[in-house]
Structure formats: C-alpha cells, structure tokens
Scaffold this motif. Structure first.
Motif, PDB file in Angstrom:
ATOM      1  N   GLY A   1      85.514  98.645  51.471  1.00  0.00           N
ATOM      2  CA  GLY A   1      84.927  98.960  50.174  1.00  0.00           C
ATOM      3  C   GLY A   1      85.980  99.173  49.106  1.00  0.00           C
ATOM      4  N   LEU A   2      87.071  99.795  49.514  1.00  0.00           N
ATOM      5  CA  LEU A   2      88.128 100.119  48.536  1.00  0.00           C
ATOM      6  C   LEU A   2      88.843  98.863  48.051  1.00  0.00           C
ATOM      7  CD1 LEU A   2      89.679 102.473  47.162  1.00  0.00           C
ATOM      8  CD2 LEU A   2      91.295 102.348  49.068  1.00  0.00           C
ATOM      9  N   PHE A   3      89.111  97.938  48.992  1.00  0.00           N
ATOM     10  CA  PHE A   3      89.874  96.740  48.652  1.00  0.00           C
ATOM     11  C   PHE A   3      88.975  95.560  48.330  1.00  0.00           C
ATOM     12  CE2 PHE A   3      93.357  98.559  51.588  1.00  0.00           C
ATOM     13  CZ  PHE A   3      93.918  99.259  50.528  1.00  0.00           C
ATOM     14  N   GLY A   4      87.762  95.837  47.847  1.00  0.00           N
ATOM     15  CA  GLY A   4      86.821  94.766  47.536  1.00  0.00           C
ATOM     16  C   GLY A   4      87.308  93.877  46.408  1.00  0.00           C
ATOM     17  N   VAL A   5      86.772  92.651  46.398  1.00  0.00           N
ATOM     18  CA  VAL A   5      87.158  91.676  45.375  1.00  0.00           C
ATOM     19  C   VAL A   5      86.766  92.187  43.994  1.00  0.00           C
ATOM     20  CG1 VAL A   5      86.814  89.317  44.553  1.00  0.00           C
ATOM     21  CG2 VAL A   5      86.919  89.769  47.011  1.00  0.00           C
ATOM     22  N   GLY A   6      87.669  92.071  43.061  1.00  0.00           N
ATOM     23  CA  GLY A   6      87.404  92.489  41.687  1.00  0.00           C
ATOM     24  C   GLY A   6      87.892  93.883  41.351  1.00  0.00           C
ATOM     25  N   ARG A   7      88.216  94.680  42.367  1.00  0.00           N
ATOM     26  CA  ARG A   7      88.710  96.041  42.110  1.00  0.00           C
ATOM     27  C   ARG A   7      90.165  95.965  41.649  1.00  0.00           C
ATOM     28  NH1 ARG A   7      87.712 101.434  44.183  1.00  0.00           N
ATOM     29  NH2 ARG A   7      88.958 102.739  42.781  1.00  0.00           N
ATOM     30  N   LYS A   8      90.486  96.689  40.617  1.00  0.00           N
ATOM     31  CA  LYS A   8      91.839  96.700  40.077  1.00  0.00           C
ATOM     32  C   LYS A   8      92.635  97.871  40.635  1.00  0.00           C
ATOM     33  CE  LYS A   8      91.123  93.164  37.385  1.00  0.00           C
ATOM     34  NZ  LYS A   8      91.778  91.861  37.664  1.00  0.00           N
ATOM     35  N   ILE A   9      93.925  97.689  40.687  1.00  0.00           N
ATOM     36  CA  ILE A   9      94.817  98.762  41.157  1.00  0.00           C
ATOM     37  C   ILE A   9      95.028  99.749  40.018  1.00  0.00           C
ATOM     38  CG2 ILE A   9      97.144  99.291  41.959  1.00  0.00           C
ATOM     39  CD1 ILE A   9      97.238  96.492  43.203  1.00  0.00           C
ATOM     40  N   ASP A  10      94.694 101.011  40.276  1.00  0.00           N
ATOM     41  CA  ASP A  10      94.920 102.061  39.290  1.00  0.00           C
ATOM     42  C   ASP A  10      95.104 103.394  40.021  1.00  0.00           C
ATOM     43  OD1 ASP A  10      92.360 102.722  40.141  1.00  0.00           O
ATOM     44  OD2 ASP A  10      91.366 101.964  38.332  1.00  0.00           O
ATOM     45  N   ALA A  11      95.296 104.447  39.265  1.00  0.00           N
ATOM     46  CA  ALA A  11      95.540 105.765  39.862  1.00  0.00           C
ATOM     47  C   ALA A  11      94.350 106.221  40.693  1.00  0.00           C
ATOM     48  CB  ALA A  11      95.841 106.781  38.756  1.00  0.00           C
ATOM     49  N   GLU A  12      93.142 105.914  40.229  1.00  0.00           N
ATOM     50  CA  GLU A  12      91.942 106.330  40.964  1.00  0.00           C
ATOM     51  C   GLU A  12      91.891 105.672  42.342  1.00  0.00           C
ATOM     52  OE1 GLU A  12      87.048 106.270  40.506  1.00  0.00           O
ATOM     53  OE2 GLU A  12      88.332 105.638  38.832  1.00  0.00           O
ATOM     54  N   LEU A  13      92.299 104.397  42.406  1.00  0.00           N
ATOM     55  CA  LEU A  13      92.298 103.701  43.694  1.00  0.00           C
ATOM     56  C   LEU A  13      93.241 104.388  44.680  1.00  0.00           C
ATOM     57  CD1 LEU A  13      92.171 100.007  44.521  1.00  0.00           C
ATOM     58  CD2 LEU A  13      94.187 101.252  45.294  1.00  0.00           C
ATOM     59  N   PHE A  14      94.420 104.772  44.214  1.00  0.00           N
ATOM     60  CA  PHE A  14      95.369 105.441  45.111  1.00  0.00           C
ATOM     61  C   PHE A  14      94.859 106.817  45.544  1.00  0.00           C
ATOM     62  CE2 PHE A  14      98.470 102.267  43.687  1.00  0.00           C
ATOM     63  CZ  PHE A  14      99.091 101.978  44.898  1.00  0.00           C
ATOM     64  N   GLU A  15      94.118 107.490  44.675  1.00  0.00           N
ATOM     65  CA  GLU A  15      93.525 108.779  45.059  1.00  0.00           C
ATOM     66  C   GLU A  15      92.475 108.589  46.150  1.00  0.00           C
ATOM     67  OE1 GLU A  15      92.011 110.730  41.633  1.00  0.00           O
ATOM     68  OE2 GLU A  15      93.978 111.005  40.689  1.00  0.00           O
ATOM     69  N   GLU A  16      91.667 107.553  46.008  1.00  0.00           N
ATOM     70  CA  GLU A  16      90.657 107.272  47.033  1.00  0.00           C
ATOM     71  C   GLU A  16      91.318 106.874  48.350  1.00  0.00           C
ATOM     72  OE1 GLU A  16      87.446 104.655  45.891  1.00  0.00           O
ATOM     73  OE2 GLU A  16      87.612 105.290  43.787  1.00  0.00           O
ATOM     74  N   LEU A  17      92.375 106.079  48.263  1.00  0.00           N
ATOM     75  CA  LEU A  17      93.084 105.661  49.462  1.00  0.00           C
ATOM     76  C   LEU A  17      93.710 106.865  50.165  1.00  0.00           C
ATOM     77  CD1 LEU A  17      94.143 103.512  51.362  1.00  0.00           C
ATOM     78  CD2 LEU A  17      96.028 103.087  49.763  1.00  0.00           C
ATOM     79  N   GLU A  18      94.241 107.787  49.388  1.00  0.00           N
ATOM     80  CA  GLU A  18      94.819 109.003  49.973  1.00  0.00           C
ATOM     81  C   GLU A  18      93.764 109.775  50.774  1.00  0.00           C
ATOM     82  OE1 GLU A  18      97.533 112.750  48.438  1.00  0.00           O
ATOM     83  OE2 GLU A  18      95.973 111.977  47.117  1.00  0.00           O
ATOM     84  N   THR A  19      92.565 109.901  50.208  1.00  0.00           N
ATOM     85  CA  THR A  19      91.486 110.601  50.913  1.00  0.00           C
ATOM     86  C   THR A  19      91.114 109.884  52.211  1.00  0.00           C
ATOM     87  OG1 THR A  19      90.597 111.410  48.807  1.00  0.00           O
ATOM     88  CG2 THR A  19      89.114 111.418  50.707  1.00  0.00           C
ATOM     89  N   ILE A  20      91.021 108.557  52.150  1.00  0.00           N
ATOM     90  CA  ILE A  20      90.666 107.785  53.343  1.00  0.00           C
ATOM     91  C   ILE A  20      91.708 107.979  54.443  1.00  0.00           C
ATOM     92  CG2 ILE A  20      90.432 105.436  54.262  1.00  0.00           C
ATOM     93  CD1 ILE A  20      89.197 104.661  51.534  1.00  0.00           C
ATOM     94  N   LEU A  21      92.977 107.920  54.088  1.00  0.00           N
ATOM     95  CA  LEU A  21      94.037 108.039  55.088  1.00  0.00           C
ATOM     96  C   LEU A  21      94.049 109.428  55.721  1.00  0.00           C
ATOM     97  CD1 LEU A  21      96.940 106.178  53.232  1.00  0.00           C
ATOM     98  CD2 LEU A  21      95.541 105.321  55.114  1.00  0.00           C
ATOM     99  N   ILE A  22      93.880 110.452  54.919  1.00  0.00           N
ATOM    100  CA  ILE A  22      93.915 111.818  55.455  1.00  0.00           C
ATOM    101  C   ILE A  22      92.704 112.076  56.342  1.00  0.00           C
ATOM    102  CG2 ILE A  22      93.751 114.262  54.839  1.00  0.00           C
ATOM    103  CD1 ILE A  22      95.557 113.652  52.433  1.00  0.00           C
ATOM    104  N   THR A  23      91.525 111.622  55.926  1.00  0.00           N
ATOM    105  CA  THR A  23      90.330 111.846  56.743  1.00  0.00           C
ATOM    106  C   THR A  23      90.340 110.993  58.010  1.00  0.00           C
ATOM    107  OG1 THR A  23      89.111 110.208  55.427  1.00  0.00           O
ATOM    108  CG2 THR A  23      88.888 112.529  54.797  1.00  0.00           C
TER     109      THR A  23
END
Length: 343
Positions: free
Chosen positions: A64-86
């Motif tokens: 879901g995070l790396f879906g087509v059309g999603r741009k790289i921004d600070a919010e994406l890295f925050e979501e990725l951080e949550t996914i990795l920790i959980t």
C-alpha cells in the motif's frame, strides 16, 4: 356337462436345452493404483509458506505504501518508520534502514515511492548479510555444540533436527541430555535418539555438567564426529541458573581444551523484540557464537532478526519454518528478505 369349466392341468416345464446360456463368472476390476503423493515443495517455496504471516503483515503494508502514483515525501517516510517498527525490526535497525533509503533518494533524485521497494529490499539484505555464516562442524573431532535458551524456545527439537542434518552429511552424532531439570526433556531427547538411531547419554538424576562430561568422554572413545549438548532452559534474569550454565561451559572446556566449539542460542521467533534481550544476556554470560531462530512459521514477528543484526550481529546458523526434520536450514539473507516481501 359342465366339463368345459374344469381347469386344464398346467403344462409340464420343458427340460433345459443346451442352447440356454450358462452363468458366467464376473471378474472384479483390479484395484485402483493409489494416487501418488504430490511432491514436497522445495526449500524456497517452504520458506515463503513459513514466513507467510510475517509477509502478510509486513509486505502487505508495504504494498500500500509503495503503490503506483505515490510520491516520496516526509509523510511517506513517517509511515514507513511505523511499518518497520511494528514489524519488530526495532528502533535502531529502522533508523539505519531509513537513513540508507534517504541517502539513496538524494543520490539518485528519486521521486516515486515505487522506486523505494527494491532499495528497501537491498538495504535489508545488506543489514542481514553479516549474519549469514554457515556452521562448519568438521574442524574438530568431536565437535562440541552446546545449546542454550529459555524454556519453550525449541532446544530439544532443534537438537533432533540438527542430528538428522549432520547425519545426512555423513557424520556420526551423539546427544547429551544435559537438561536434568526437566524429565520430559530427557524423554523427548531419547525419542529423537531412537528416531535417528543416535546414542543419547543421560542420567535419571544428576548434574547437567556431569552428564555432558560423560557424553564427551563417550564420544572420544567411540570416534564420534559431533556432540549435541542440551542444557536446561532458563530466563536471563535467573542469575543463579545463568551461573550454573557457565559452570557447564567450564566443565566442557576442561574435558576438551577450546570446547565448546560452538555455543548455539535457540530463539523462539514469537518473542519478537524480547529475542534481542535474550541474545544480549546469554552472549554476556556464555559468549554465544551462533543463533538458531525457530518457529518462524507461527509468527508475524520475523522482522526481529533485523533488530538482532543491529544490536548484536551474531551469526544466524539456522532458521526453522516447520515441524519436519528438514525444515531447519542454514540462514540465507537474500532468500529470507525475498520471502517476506510480496511477489
């Protein structure tokens, strides 16, 4: 006069003629051949199946995070951080992975989130690769492996699987039932010994160190290649028990200078981040040289291996993803990472 009302006698039955067909014997059809059992999947497929829970939890969120059309921004890295920790990858390992990805974004001027998935895969492979170090048990004869871990981690079952693995390599094996605190452990090891046709040295009552000392002497006398020494499960917080396991190691060193040649810590993958604390405690007490990560098929916490890699990068000698004897295999970093990402 009323003779025409009288019934006529029934005609006599005709004798059988030779033209009447004779009864024929019916031959039953031959029994159907039993259906051949489907071939067992290869190791790569079984690894994927075994890590399904981790992949569903971790990989599903990444899709879901790396879906087509999603741009790289600070919010994406925050979501990725949550996914990795959980996913039990841990704070330190998560920070390291995010730092690697952010450098890649700047270096390659990436803008699409979909470009980050392969980068994350490679960053995980790089993090886990130092743990990939297959164990060679041939330099010493007998080669002494001392196994440790908390109760329920799967030490005894791991010993049985290792015995089968080394036998398949043409090596002779002897088991030492050093878990003298739990009668069921001794009985369980005896079952594995009978199944693999391997001698088990045990005592009904006795000192763990003494049992293992006897096993080493027996191995030397019989020319055995590998000794697998079980020890009692204990919590790292039980300081008096941790001292007892240190004593076991000292006795092994007296029996054969330089032994044990490998101190394997067995970890239950279900414990997640607690596995990191166990690694630190047992390593401080014994000098752990290798890890076995079991029960990966029953947990979504397979990411804890990354936390271990960052906190205490001790080689993961084997991983277990099932109940059968051949479901314990040497750890391969790239295979593992591919198995936890969606196809």
């Amino acid at each position: 006069m009323f003779s025409f009302f009288k019934s006529k006698p029934a005609p006599a039955p005709e004798p059988p003629t030779s033209e009447q067909p004779e009864a024929q014997a019916i031959t039953p059809p031959p029994p159907a051949e039993p259906a051949a059992a489907p071939p067992r999947p290869g190791w790569a497929q079984r690894l994927k199946q075994g890590l399904a829970k981790t992949r569903d939890r971790f990989g599903g969120q990444l899709s879901g995070l790396f879906g087509v059309g999603r741009k790289i921004d600070a919010e994406l890295f925050e979501e990725l951080e949550t996914i990795l920790i959980t996913a039990d990858i841990g704070v330190d390992a998560t920070e390291s992975l995010l730092d690697t990805l952010q450098k890649k974004v700047r270096r390659e001027n990436l803008t699409e989130a979909s470009d980050l998935q392969e980068g994350l895969k490679q960053a995980l492979v790089d993090l886990l690769s130092p743990l990939q170090a297959p164990l060679d048990v041939t330099p010493h004869k007998p080669f002494i492996l001392m196994l440790a871990g908390v109760n329920g981690a799967g030490k005894t079952t791991t010993i049985g699987k290792l015995a089968k693995l080394y036998q398949a390599q043409g090596l002779s094996v002897l088991l030492a039932a050093g878990d003298t605190f739990r009668a069921a452990a001794r009985e369980q090891l005896q079952v594995w010994g009978e199944r693999n046709k391997v001698t088990v040295i045990s005592q009904e009552k006795g000192d763990s160190a003494a049992v293992i000392f006897d096993a080493i002497q027996a191995a030397q006398a019989r020319g055995i290649d590998v000794v697998l020494a079980d020890t009692a499960g204990r919590l790292p917080t039980q300081l008096h028990l941790m001292e007892e396991i240190r004593k076991v190691k000292r006795v092994i060193e007296k029996a054969i200078p330089g032994a044990p040649h490998e101190v394997l810590l067995v970890l239950d993958a279900n414990t997640g981040q607690n596995a990191v604390a166990q690694v630190k405690a047992f390593d401080d007490a014994l000098g752990v040289t290798g890890l076995v990560l079991t029960k990966l098929d029953g947990t979504a916490r397979g990411g804890a291996i990354a936390a271990i890699a960052k906190a205490r990068p001790i080689p993961v000698r084997y991983i277990g993803v099932g109940e059968t004897v051949d479901d314990l295999r040497p750890f391969d970093a790239r295979e593992f990472v591919e198995a936890i990402f969606p196809a």
